[in-house]
Enzyme design. Sequence first.
Site, PDB file in Angstrom:
ATOM      1  N   GLU A  71       0.699  -1.290   0.060  1.00  0.00           N
ATOM      2  CA  GLU A  71      -0.083   0.081   0.102  1.00  0.00           C
ATOM      3  C   GLU A  71       0.730   1.166   0.089  1.00  0.00           C
ATOM      4  OE1 GLU A  71      -0.631  -2.727   1.643  1.00  0.00           O
ATOM      5  OE2 GLU A  71      -2.910  -3.164   1.815  1.00  0.00           O
TER       6      GLU A  71
HETATM    7  N1  COA Z   1      -6.463  -3.696  -9.276  1.00  0.00           N
HETATM    8  C1  COA Z   1      -6.822  -3.559 -10.527  1.00  0.00           C
HETATM    9  N2  COA Z   1      -6.354  -4.324 -11.518  1.00  0.00           N
HETATM   10  C2  COA Z   1      -5.265  -4.954 -11.219  1.00  0.00           C
HETATM   11  C3  COA Z   1      -4.607  -5.363  -9.744  1.00  0.00           C
HETATM   12  C4  COA Z   1      -5.327  -4.559  -8.847  1.00  0.00           C
HETATM   13  N3  COA Z   1      -4.883  -4.522  -7.738  1.00  0.00           N
HETATM   14  N4  COA Z   1      -3.468  -6.021  -9.894  1.00  0.00           N
HETATM   15  C5  COA Z   1      -3.516  -6.351 -11.329  1.00  0.00           C
HETATM   16  N5  COA Z   1      -4.409  -5.645 -12.014  1.00  0.00           N
HETATM   17  C6  COA Z   1      -4.770  -5.954 -13.428  1.00  0.00           C
HETATM   18  C7  COA Z   1      -3.439  -5.253 -14.313  1.00  0.00           C
HETATM   19  O1  COA Z   1      -3.718  -3.793 -14.264  1.00  0.00           O
HETATM   20  C8  COA Z   1      -3.646  -6.138 -15.572  1.00  0.00           C
HETATM   21  O2  COA Z   1      -4.658  -5.421 -16.350  1.00  0.00           O
HETATM   22  P1  COA Z   1      -4.403  -5.402 -17.823  1.00  0.00           P
HETATM   23  O3  COA Z   1      -4.412  -6.724 -18.458  1.00  0.00           O
HETATM   24  O4  COA Z   1      -5.605  -4.652 -18.435  1.00  0.00           O
HETATM   25  O5  COA Z   1      -2.876  -4.722 -18.168  1.00  0.00           O
HETATM   26  C9  COA Z   1      -4.029  -7.427 -14.987  1.00  0.00           C
HETATM   27  O6  COA Z   1      -4.724  -7.315 -13.884  1.00  0.00           O
HETATM   28  C10 COA Z   1      -2.966  -8.502 -14.998  1.00  0.00           C
HETATM   29  O7  COA Z   1      -1.983  -7.901 -14.426  1.00  0.00           O
HETATM   30  P2  COA Z   1      -0.417  -8.059 -14.769  1.00  0.00           P
HETATM   31  O8  COA Z   1       0.523  -6.972 -13.809  1.00  0.00           O
HETATM   32  O9  COA Z   1      -0.300  -8.150 -16.026  1.00  0.00           O
HETATM   33  O10 COA Z   1      -0.294  -9.589 -14.134  1.00  0.00           O
HETATM   34  P3  COA Z   1       1.036 -10.392 -13.521  1.00  0.00           P
HETATM   35  O11 COA Z   1       0.531 -11.964 -13.637  1.00  0.00           O
HETATM   36  O12 COA Z   1       2.341 -10.158 -14.257  1.00  0.00           O
HETATM   37  O13 COA Z   1       1.351  -9.929 -12.184  1.00  0.00           O
HETATM   38  C11 COA Z   1       0.454  -9.195 -10.064  1.00  0.00           C
HETATM   39  C12 COA Z   1       0.191 -10.068 -10.994  1.00  0.00           C
HETATM   40  C13 COA Z   1      -0.714  -9.433  -8.854  1.00  0.00           C
HETATM   41  C14 COA Z   1       1.683  -9.554  -9.034  1.00  0.00           C
HETATM   42  C15 COA Z   1       0.346  -7.644 -10.430  1.00  0.00           C
HETATM   43  O14 COA Z   1      -0.586  -7.301 -11.168  1.00  0.00           O
HETATM   44  C16 COA Z   1       0.591  -6.607  -9.292  1.00  0.00           C
HETATM   45  O15 COA Z   1       1.628  -6.340  -8.883  1.00  0.00           O
HETATM   46  N6  COA Z   1      -0.733  -6.072  -8.856  1.00  0.00           N
HETATM   47  C17 COA Z   1      -0.663  -4.975  -7.941  1.00  0.00           C
HETATM   48  C18 COA Z   1      -0.991  -5.464  -6.604  1.00  0.00           C
HETATM   49  C19 COA Z   1      -1.033  -4.416  -5.525  1.00  0.00           C
HETATM   50  O16 COA Z   1      -0.203  -3.602  -5.488  1.00  0.00           O
HETATM   51  N7  COA Z   1      -2.141  -4.550  -4.741  1.00  0.00           N
HETATM   52  C20 COA Z   1      -2.278  -3.682  -3.703  1.00  0.00           C
HETATM   53  C21 COA Z   1      -3.726  -2.963  -3.874  1.00  0.00           C
HETATM   54  S1  COA Z   1      -4.127  -2.208  -2.131  1.00  0.00           S
END
Ligand code: COA
Length: 260
Positions: free
Chosen positions: A136
């Site tokens: 966060e």
């Molecule tokens: N909210 C909204 N969308 C999200 C998301 C979130 N918390 N986490 C991932 N997504 C979306 C990405 O934007 C992407 O969308 P797109 O296909 O339109 O580009 C899709 O999910 C796939 O994510 P991607 O990063 O390409 O997948 P990955 O398998 O390489 O990685 C994660 C997965 C979860 C490690 C990575 O997406 C990530 O770090 N997400 C953020 C998590 C975070 O910080 N959450 C805290 C929320 S308080």
Amino acid sequence: MKLERLELQIEPPVARIWLNRPDVRNAFDGLMVSELRRVLFGLRSEDGVRVIVLGGRGAAFCAGADLHWMKAMAGFSRDENLREAQSLADLFFTVYESPKPVVARVHGAALGGGAGLVAACDLPVAALGTRFGFTEVRLGIIPAVVSPYVIGKIGESAARELFLTGERFEAVRAAEIGLVRAAVPEEDLDATVEGRVEELLHAGPQAVAEAKALIREVAWRRVESVQRYTVERIADLRISDEGQEGMRAFLEKRKPSWRG
Ligand code: COA
């Protein structure tokens, strides 16, 4: 019950809830939050269900709060923001105080609120390689509503490091700090989860619910302030139907009724 964000499999004595929004790595929005609460409430009155398994469809367990949803909150009033935050807090509390134990099947990633959801579960088990993080602060926010569950599991020392850096860490570290109970190779994840479920099914259903309540009541409190409560609980439960049946079954060298 029509579900858009979840998949529910009820196969008594186990209910499996799958977060089912794989395109966004099961990030939760308002609809997923309300569906998950509704499902957990519904399971309370499913007498045949004794254990809940929570997992995620697709590549990850849960990427936390949907960042589009969170970002859009800037257009909401303070009251609306408080209401949304409260519904999120209610979700974690519903998991935490579910009378039926919740086993988490964690793979891929559990970040932000997703890691918080893991903390609210009773028996989380993770696949090696799963990425965890209380990310966060890197987004300019804080892991607020999940903090009681996370700090309860990992303690203040690890929370200071992980909440303040927002750094990601792997399943072995998550197990070392107590966020999950075990880190196993991905191919062993399902068998490990089933093993946990099997152990839980040995326990009396009412006793499990009471044991959860006991931990909630006693954790972090002075012995003197909880002693009366602990005395009353054992005095009540040893004469309960389930307590009597469990002890009788042991002495008669047979399985208790809940073992079928
Ligand atoms: N909210 C909204 N969308 C999200 C998301 C979130 N918390 N986490 C991932 N997504 C979306 C990405 O934007 C992407 O969308 P797109 O296909 O339109 O580009 C899709 O999910 C796939 O994510 P991607 O990063 O390409 O997948 P990955 O398998 O390489 O990685 C994660 C997965 C979860 C490690 C990575 O997406 C990530 O770090 N997400 C953020 C998590 C975070 O910080 N959450 C805290 C929320 S308080």
